[in-house]
Design a protein around this motif. Structure first.
Motif, PDB file in Angstrom:
ATOM      1  N   PHE A  26      -7.907   3.121   7.718  1.00  9.68           N
ATOM      2  CA  PHE A  26      -7.055   3.737   6.703  1.00  9.68           C
ATOM      3  C   PHE A  26      -7.866   4.269   5.515  1.00  9.68           C
ATOM      4  O   PHE A  26      -7.310   4.852   4.599  1.00  9.68           O
ATOM      5  CB  PHE A  26      -6.034   2.721   6.194  1.00  9.68           C
ATOM      6  N   ASN A  27      -9.182   4.022   5.551  1.00  6.07           N
ATOM      7  CA  ASN A  27     -10.087   4.507   4.507  1.00  6.07           C
ATOM      8  C   ASN A  27      -9.683   3.975   3.123  1.00  6.07           C
ATOM      9  O   ASN A  27      -9.552   4.731   2.157  1.00  6.07           O
ATOM     10  CB  ASN A  27     -10.134   6.043   4.492  1.00  6.07           C
ATOM     11  N   VAL A  28      -9.485   2.679   3.032  1.00  5.81           N
ATOM     12  CA  VAL A  28      -9.180   2.038   1.744  1.00  5.81           C
ATOM     13  C   VAL A  28     -10.192   0.918   1.521  1.00  5.81           C
ATOM     14  O   VAL A  28     -10.841   0.447   2.451  1.00  5.81           O
ATOM     15  CB  VAL A  28      -7.743   1.482   1.702  1.00  5.81           C
ATOM     16  N   HIS A  29     -10.291   0.483   0.253  1.00  4.62           N
ATOM     17  CA  HIS A  29     -11.329  -0.476  -0.105  1.00  4.62           C
ATOM     18  C   HIS A  29     -10.834  -1.910  -0.240  1.00  4.62           C
ATOM     19  O   HIS A  29     -11.639  -2.840  -0.248  1.00  4.62           O
ATOM     20  CB  HIS A  29     -11.998  -0.045  -1.407  1.00  4.62           C
ATOM     21  N   THR A  30      -9.536  -2.102  -0.363  1.00  2.00           N
ATOM     22  CA  THR A  30      -9.016  -3.451  -0.571  1.00  2.00           C
ATOM     23  C   THR A  30      -7.859  -3.736   0.379  1.00  2.00           C
ATOM     24  O   THR A  30      -7.166  -2.818   0.851  1.00  2.00           O
ATOM     25  CB  THR A  30      -8.515  -3.640  -2.018  1.00  2.00           C
ATOM     26  N   ILE A  31      -7.631  -5.020   0.614  1.00  4.83           N
ATOM     27  CA  ILE A  31      -6.502  -5.424   1.455  1.00  4.83           C
ATOM     28  C   ILE A  31      -5.186  -5.111   0.751  1.00  4.83           C
ATOM     29  O   ILE A  31      -4.190  -4.748   1.398  1.00  4.83           O
ATOM     30  CB  ILE A  31      -6.607  -6.930   1.800  1.00  4.83           C
ATOM     31  N   ALA A  32      -5.180  -5.225  -0.576  1.00  3.12           N
ATOM     32  CA  ALA A  32      -3.959  -4.907  -1.328  1.00  3.12           C
ATOM     33  C   ALA A  32      -3.561  -3.444  -1.116  1.00  3.12           C
ATOM     34  O   ALA A  32      -2.378  -3.131  -0.917  1.00  3.12           O
ATOM     35  CB  ALA A  32      -4.173  -5.193  -2.812  1.00  3.12           C
ATOM     36  N   HIS A  33      -4.561  -2.556  -1.155  1.00  3.65           N
ATOM     37  CA  HIS A  33      -4.279  -1.130  -0.940  1.00  3.65           C
ATOM     38  C   HIS A  33      -3.817  -0.894   0.495  1.00  3.65           C
ATOM     39  O   HIS A  33      -2.880  -0.133   0.752  1.00  3.65           O
ATOM     40  CB  HIS A  33      -5.535  -0.314  -1.246  1.00  3.65           C
ATOM     41  N   LEU A  34      -4.484  -1.546   1.448  1.00  3.76           N
ATOM     42  CA  LEU A  34      -4.097  -1.429   2.850  1.00  3.76           C
ATOM     43  C   LEU A  34      -2.649  -1.875   3.046  1.00  3.76           C
ATOM     44  O   LEU A  34      -1.853  -1.203   3.716  1.00  3.76           O
ATOM     45  CB  LEU A  34      -5.024  -2.281   3.717  1.00  3.76           C
ATOM     46  N   THR A  35      -2.284  -2.994   2.448  1.00  2.22           N
ATOM     47  CA  THR A  35      -0.924  -3.520   2.565  1.00  2.22           C
ATOM     48  C   THR A  35       0.088  -2.555   1.956  1.00  2.22           C
ATOM     49  O   THR A  35       1.159  -2.307   2.538  1.00  2.22           O
ATOM     50  CB  THR A  35      -0.818  -4.882   1.878  1.00  2.22           C
ATOM     51  N   ALA A  36      -0.262  -1.996   0.794  1.00  3.27           N
ATOM     52  CA  ALA A  36       0.646  -1.051   0.129  1.00  3.27           C
ATOM     53  C   ALA A  36       0.902   0.180   0.988  1.00  3.27           C
ATOM     54  O   ALA A  36       2.043   0.650   1.126  1.00  3.27           O
ATOM     55  CB  ALA A  36       0.065  -0.640  -1.223  1.00  3.27           C
ATOM     56  N   ILE A  37      -0.151   0.709   1.603  1.00  6.24           N
ATOM     57  CA  ILE A  37       0.002   1.879   2.467  1.00  6.24           C
ATOM     58  C   ILE A  37       0.844   1.539   3.690  1.00  6.24           C
ATOM     59  O   ILE A  37       1.737   2.298   4.095  1.00  6.24           O
ATOM     60  CB  ILE A  37      -1.368   2.422   2.900  1.00  6.24           C
ATOM     61  N   ALA A  38       0.570   0.392   4.288  1.00  5.18           N
ATOM     62  CA  ALA A  38       1.316  -0.023   5.479  1.00  5.18           C
ATOM     63  C   ALA A  38       2.808  -0.158   5.177  1.00  5.18           C
ATOM     64  O   ALA A  38       3.660   0.242   5.997  1.00  5.18           O
ATOM     65  CB  ALA A  38       0.759  -1.325   6.030  1.00  5.18           C
ATOM     66  N   ILE A  39       3.138  -0.688   4.013  1.00  2.78           N
ATOM     67  CA  ILE A  39       4.553  -0.810   3.615  1.00  2.78           C
ATOM     68  C   ILE A  39       5.155   0.570   3.368  1.00  2.78           C
ATOM     69  O   ILE A  39       6.260   0.882   3.820  1.00  2.78           O
ATOM     70  CB  ILE A  39       4.674  -1.708   2.366  1.00  2.78           C
TER      71      ILE A  39
END
Length: 234
Positions: free
Chosen positions: A216-229
């Protein structure tokens, strides 16, 4: 058009959010005599674009997986330096599918351009293009490959810093295990707790989440989670 690289470099210093970056890109594109721009972030498992091309063309580009066919992108991946291109110039050595691609692009006013690719982290490639509706373009001097790469590297950093929303991208997907693990994390669980809940090793969870983060080309798990939601993947 002789100062177009300077204008791109100056753009990287413009303050503000992603809207300011997009407005500045539109302004620079117009000032340099082009009609369109496209910044393509090509990751090993996912590609996204920030562009002012016609929305219909952008949607078709990824829906029909033209990013795997596009002769300009293929050339960028091979040369890894700035170059000028034209659908007409390249036509004799193109396959029928590639010729059809350029014909469709021309319907949206994309016939020639200047493209600058640079290597970025984790084996990925950032490719920036100024596009024109003219059959060919004429530049007043040779492109300095070092200056071009430096300008696009700064632009890439600025776009990443603004966390700009892509104007188009390949569909993002999570496999079932990745979606399950990330759903637990979205509900406040740690990776250790997810491993216990799912009866797997901690490393299995960590590797799966890390793979999704890079995809997903993100740097943090928080950002990954936000995109997934936001994308309704979990």
């Amino acid at each position: 058009m002789q100062h177009w690289l300077d204008k791109l470099t100056d753009l990287a210093a413009i303050p503000g959010d992603e809207n300011m970056v997009k407005q500045a890109l539109n302004a620079v594109t117009e000032l340099t005599g082009f009609e369109g721009y496209a910044y393509l972030n090509i990751q090993p498992n996912h590609s996204s674009a920030l562009s002012n091309y016609h929305p219909e063309w952008q949607a078709e580009y990824f829906r029909r997986r033209f990013n795997k066919l596009d002769p300009v992108i293929k050339r960028a991946q091979t040369l890894k330096r700035a170059f000028v291109w034209s659908g007409d110039w390249d036509k004799p050595r193109l396959s029928p599918e590639e010729q059809s691609f350029f014909s469709l692009a021309a319907d949206f006013g994309i016939r020639s351009g200047i493209t600058i690719p640079i290597r970025i982290a984790h084996g990925a490639l950032a490719v920036f293009t100024f596009a024109s509706s003219k059959q060919t373009i004429d530049i007043d001097r040779e492109i300095d490959p070092v200056a071009a790469a430096a300008a696009i590297a700064q632009l890439h950093t600025r776009i990443q810093f603004s966390d700009a929303t892509p104007s188009a991208e390949e569909p993002l997907r999570l496999d079932p295990k990745g979606a399950t693990y990330l759903s637990w994390i979205a509900n406040g669980k740690t990776m250790d707790e997810v491993a216990d809940l799912e009866g797997v090793k901690y490393n299995s969870v960590r590797v799966k989440i890390e793979h999704a983060r890079k995809q997903f080309n993100v740097h943090t798990i928080a950002h990954l989670t936000a995109i997934a939601i936001r994308k309704k993947l979990i």
